[in-house]
Design a protein around this motif. Structure first.
Motif, PDB file in Angstrom:
ATOM      1  N   TRP A 128       0.862  -1.171   0.000  1.00 35.24           N
ATOM      2  CA  TRP A 128       0.000   0.000   0.000  1.00 35.24           C
ATOM      3  C   TRP A 128       0.901   1.223   0.000  1.00 35.24           C
ATOM      4  CZ3 TRP A 128      -1.333  -4.629   2.097  1.00 35.24           C
ATOM      5  CH2 TRP A 128      -2.582  -5.137   1.724  1.00 35.24           C
ATOM      6  N   VAL A 129       0.661   2.130  -0.929  1.00 40.66           N
ATOM      7  CA  VAL A 129       1.579   3.223  -1.237  1.00 40.66           C
ATOM      8  C   VAL A 129       1.096   4.554  -0.662  1.00 40.66           C
ATOM      9  CG1 VAL A 129       2.708   4.467  -3.130  1.00 40.66           C
ATOM     10  CG2 VAL A 129       2.214   2.018  -3.366  1.00 40.66           C
ATOM     11  N   GLY A 130       2.040   5.336  -0.147  1.00 40.18           N
ATOM     12  CA  GLY A 130       1.779   6.691   0.318  1.00 40.18           C
ATOM     13  C   GLY A 130       0.959   6.753   1.586  1.00 40.18           C
ATOM     14  N   GLU A 131       0.789   7.962   2.063  1.00 33.21           N
ATOM     15  CA  GLU A 131       0.010   8.173   3.286  1.00 33.21           C
ATOM     16  C   GLU A 131      -1.434   7.728   3.122  1.00 33.21           C
ATOM     17  OE1 GLU A 131       0.418  12.105   4.942  1.00 33.21           O
ATOM     18  OE2 GLU A 131       2.569  12.114   4.566  1.00 33.21           O
ATOM     19  N   GLU A 132      -1.935   7.749   1.878  1.00 33.65           N
ATOM     20  CA  GLU A 132      -3.316   7.332   1.616  1.00 33.65           C
ATOM     21  C   GLU A 132      -3.451   5.815   1.630  1.00 33.65           C
ATOM     22  OE1 GLU A 132      -1.482   9.093  -0.736  1.00 33.65           O
ATOM     23  OE2 GLU A 132      -2.040  11.023   0.121  1.00 33.65           O
ATOM     24  N   GLN A 133      -2.316   5.101   1.623  1.00 32.53           N
ATOM     25  CA  GLN A 133      -2.286   3.636   1.584  1.00 32.53           C
ATOM     26  C   GLN A 133      -3.079   3.100   0.386  1.00 32.53           C
ATOM     27  OE1 GLN A 133      -0.368   1.518   4.426  1.00 32.53           O
ATOM     28  NE2 GLN A 133       0.424   3.180   3.198  1.00 32.53           N
ATOM     29  N   THR A 134      -2.720   3.587  -0.794  1.00 30.80           N
ATOM     30  CA  THR A 134      -3.319   3.165  -2.052  1.00 30.80           C
ATOM     31  C   THR A 134      -2.758   1.801  -2.447  1.00 30.80           C
ATOM     32  OG1 THR A 134      -3.448   5.479  -2.718  1.00 30.80           O
ATOM     33  CG2 THR A 134      -3.664   3.825  -4.471  1.00 30.80           C
ATOM     34  N   PRO A 135      -3.604   0.842  -2.808  1.00 27.54           N
ATOM     35  CA  PRO A 135      -3.093  -0.476  -3.199  1.00 27.54           C
ATOM     36  C   PRO A 135      -2.139  -0.380  -4.386  1.00 27.54           C
ATOM     37  CG  PRO A 135      -5.467  -0.551  -2.912  1.00 27.54           C
ATOM     38  CD  PRO A 135      -5.070   0.895  -2.846  1.00 27.54           C
ATOM     39  N   PHE A 136      -1.038  -1.102  -4.318  1.00 26.14           N
ATOM     40  CA  PHE A 136      -0.048  -1.175  -5.386  1.00 26.14           C
ATOM     41  C   PHE A 136      -0.667  -1.925  -6.559  1.00 26.14           C
ATOM     42  CE2 PHE A 136       3.687  -3.505  -7.221  1.00 26.14           C
ATOM     43  CZ  PHE A 136       4.351  -2.393  -7.714  1.00 26.14           C
ATOM     44  N   GLU A 137      -0.534  -1.363  -7.729  1.00 27.72           N
ATOM     45  CA  GLU A 137      -1.164  -1.935  -8.918  1.00 27.72           C
ATOM     46  C   GLU A 137      -0.219  -2.778  -9.759  1.00 27.72           C
ATOM     47  OE1 GLU A 137      -4.393  -1.738  -9.506  1.00 27.72           O
ATOM     48  OE2 GLU A 137      -4.752  -0.432  -7.785  1.00 27.72           O
ATOM     49  N   GLY A 138       1.039  -2.919  -9.347  1.00 29.18           N
ATOM     50  CA  GLY A 138       2.033  -3.590 -10.177  1.00 29.18           C
ATOM     51  C   GLY A 138       1.870  -5.088 -10.307  1.00 29.18           C
ATOM     52  N   GLY A 139       1.094  -5.715  -9.440  1.00 28.84           N
ATOM     53  CA  GLY A 139       0.932  -7.156  -9.488  1.00 28.84           C
ATOM     54  C   GLY A 139       1.991  -7.876  -8.673  1.00 28.84           C
ATOM     55  N   MET A 140       1.640  -9.077  -8.220  1.00 32.17           N
ATOM     56  CA  MET A 140       2.547  -9.861  -7.396  1.00 32.17           C
ATOM     57  C   MET A 140       3.820 -10.247  -8.148  1.00 32.17           C
ATOM     58  SD  MET A 140       1.182 -12.685  -4.701  1.00 32.17           S
ATOM     59  CE  MET A 140      -0.578 -12.473  -4.626  1.00 32.17           C
ATOM     60  N   GLN A 141       3.756 -10.316  -9.471  1.00 34.34           N
ATOM     61  CA  GLN A 141       4.927 -10.693 -10.253  1.00 34.34           C
ATOM     62  C   GLN A 141       6.070  -9.691 -10.069  1.00 34.34           C
ATOM     63  OE1 GLN A 141       5.304 -13.690 -11.716  1.00 34.34           O
ATOM     64  NE2 GLN A 141       7.433 -13.026 -11.885  1.00 34.34           N
ATOM     65  N   VAL A 142       5.741  -8.421  -9.855  1.00 31.87           N
ATOM     66  CA  VAL A 142       6.771  -7.411  -9.583  1.00 31.87           C
ATOM     67  C   VAL A 142       7.515  -7.788  -8.296  1.00 31.87           C
ATOM     68  CG1 VAL A 142       7.164  -4.984  -8.985  1.00 31.87           C
ATOM     69  CG2 VAL A 142       5.539  -5.583 -10.785  1.00 31.87           C
ATOM     70  N   CYS A 143       6.767  -8.206  -7.286  1.00 33.43           N
ATOM     71  CA  CYS A 143       7.374  -8.594  -6.008  1.00 33.43           C
ATOM     72  C   CYS A 143       8.237  -9.847  -6.185  1.00 33.43           C
ATOM     73  CB  CYS A 143       6.287  -8.851  -4.969  1.00 33.43           C
ATOM     74  SG  CYS A 143       5.173  -7.452  -4.701  1.00 33.43           S
ATOM     75  N   ILE A 144       7.705 -10.830  -6.899  1.00 33.45           N
ATOM     76  CA  ILE A 144       8.432 -12.075  -7.120  1.00 33.45           C
ATOM     77  C   ILE A 144       9.736 -11.800  -7.861  1.00 33.45           C
ATOM     78  CG2 ILE A 144       8.378 -14.293  -8.333  1.00 33.45           C
ATOM     79  CD1 ILE A 144       5.294 -14.273  -7.705  1.00 33.45           C
ATOM     80  N   SER A 145       9.682 -10.966  -8.879  1.00 29.84           N
ATOM     81  CA  SER A 145      10.889 -10.639  -9.645  1.00 29.84           C
ATOM     82  C   SER A 145      11.955 -10.012  -8.756  1.00 29.84           C
ATOM     83  CB  SER A 145      10.552  -9.687 -10.793  1.00 29.84           C
ATOM     84  OG  SER A 145       9.720 -10.325 -11.718  1.00 29.84           O
ATOM     85  N   CYS A 146      11.531  -9.117  -7.886  1.00 29.70           N
ATOM     86  CA  CYS A 146      12.475  -8.463  -6.982  1.00 29.70           C
ATOM     87  C   CYS A 146      13.078  -9.475  -6.010  1.00 29.70           C
ATOM     88  CB  CYS A 146      11.781  -7.336  -6.228  1.00 29.70           C
ATOM     89  SG  CYS A 146      12.859  -6.441  -5.111  1.00 29.70           S
ATOM     90  N   HIS A 147      12.285 -10.429  -5.512  1.00 30.95           N
ATOM     91  CA  HIS A 147      12.726 -11.379  -4.501  1.00 30.95           C
ATOM     92  C   HIS A 147      13.443 -12.603  -5.069  1.00 30.95           C
ATOM     93  CE1 HIS A 147      10.917  -9.855  -0.660  1.00 30.95           C
ATOM     94  NE2 HIS A 147      10.382  -9.027  -1.552  1.00 30.95           N
ATOM     95  N   THR A 148      13.516 -12.724  -6.391  1.00 29.82           N
ATOM     96  CA  THR A 148      14.179 -13.878  -7.003  1.00 29.82           C
ATOM     97  C   THR A 148      15.615 -14.083  -6.524  1.00 29.82           C
ATOM     98  OG1 THR A 148      12.707 -13.833  -8.907  1.00 29.82           O
ATOM     99  CG2 THR A 148      14.806 -14.955  -9.202  1.00 29.82           C
ATOM    100  N   PRO A 149      16.415 -13.030  -6.314  1.00 29.13           N
ATOM    101  CA  PRO A 149      17.788 -13.263  -5.826  1.00 29.13           C
ATOM    102  C   PRO A 149      17.857 -13.977  -4.468  1.00 29.13           C
ATOM    103  CG  PRO A 149      17.584 -11.044  -6.688  1.00 29.13           C
ATOM    104  CD  PRO A 149      16.190 -11.618  -6.634  1.00 29.13           C
ATOM    105  N   VAL A 150      16.760 -13.958  -3.697  1.00 28.17           N
ATOM    106  CA  VAL A 150      16.777 -14.612  -2.385  1.00 28.17           C
ATOM    107  C   VAL A 150      15.845 -15.830  -2.351  1.00 28.17           C
ATOM    108  CG1 VAL A 150      17.579 -12.628  -1.054  1.00 28.17           C
ATOM    109  CG2 VAL A 150      15.121 -12.898  -1.483  1.00 28.17           C
ATOM    110  N   LYS A 151      15.595 -16.418  -3.512  1.00 30.80           N
ATOM    111  CA  LYS A 151      14.703 -17.586  -3.549  1.00 30.80           C
ATOM    112  C   LYS A 151      15.251 -18.736  -2.700  1.00 30.80           C
ATOM    113  CE  LYS A 151      16.505 -19.409  -7.885  1.00 30.80           C
ATOM    114  NZ  LYS A 151      16.199 -19.677  -9.282  1.00 30.80           N
TER     115      LYS A 151
END
Length: 166
Positions: A128-151
């Protein structure tokens, strides 16, 4: 009459509180409901990212904290939830030799459930982004891609900090 007025005002107050609470809860991110009460969770670690000049507090629910403190986090147990609270880093006003949190960036979460999130390596990711806590629209795949180095570290960057028992 006074009793009726009191009851009416109490009912309006309760309805207003419930409506406000419902209206103030952020919408889901990646079909994951905003976790209530995370602001009171205990600390697992802190980090400072030098690439984007942010500081982070990594908090955990009771399951995550117990796993971190006991060293039983490889893999993390089902039910563990992390909250990573992110701020831009900046010089502290009264302590210029130190950096600390300034502008709030976002709160992101990892939810461990090896059955529910089997398709995403046992984790559900939400942000959730910003003070308004707006849901992130990038999709879970963005998170998975970032976390791949620590799989090989159960998809987790955080290294739990040592806390004294006494």
């Amino acid at each position: 009459m006074k009793r009726s007025l009191f009851l009416l005002l109490t009912a309006i107050s309760l309805i207003s509180s419930v409506s406000y609470a419902e209206d103030s809860t952020p919408l889901p991110s990646h079909q994951i409901a905003y976790p209530q009460g995370w602001q009171t969770w205990s600390s697992i670690a802190v980090s400072h990212r030098t690439d984007n000049n942010t500081v982070r507090a990594i908090l955990g629910n009771e399951i995550a904290v117990n796993a971190a403190r006991s060293g039983n986090h490889m893999p993390w147990p089902d039910g563990a939830i992390f909250a990573k609270v992110v701020w831009k880093a900046g010089e502290l006003t009264h302590w210029p030799q130190a950096i600390g949190p300034k502008a709030f960036v976002h709160a992101e979460f990892m939810f461990k459930d090896s059955v529910k999130y089997a398709d995403t390596y046992g984790w559900g990711w939400a942000r959730w982004v910003g003070e308004e806590q707006t849901p992130f629209e990038g999709g879970m795949q963005v998170c998975i891609s970032c976390h791949t180095p620590v799989k090989d570290n159960d998809w987790v960057f955080t290294e739990p900090a040592w806390f004294p028992n006494k």
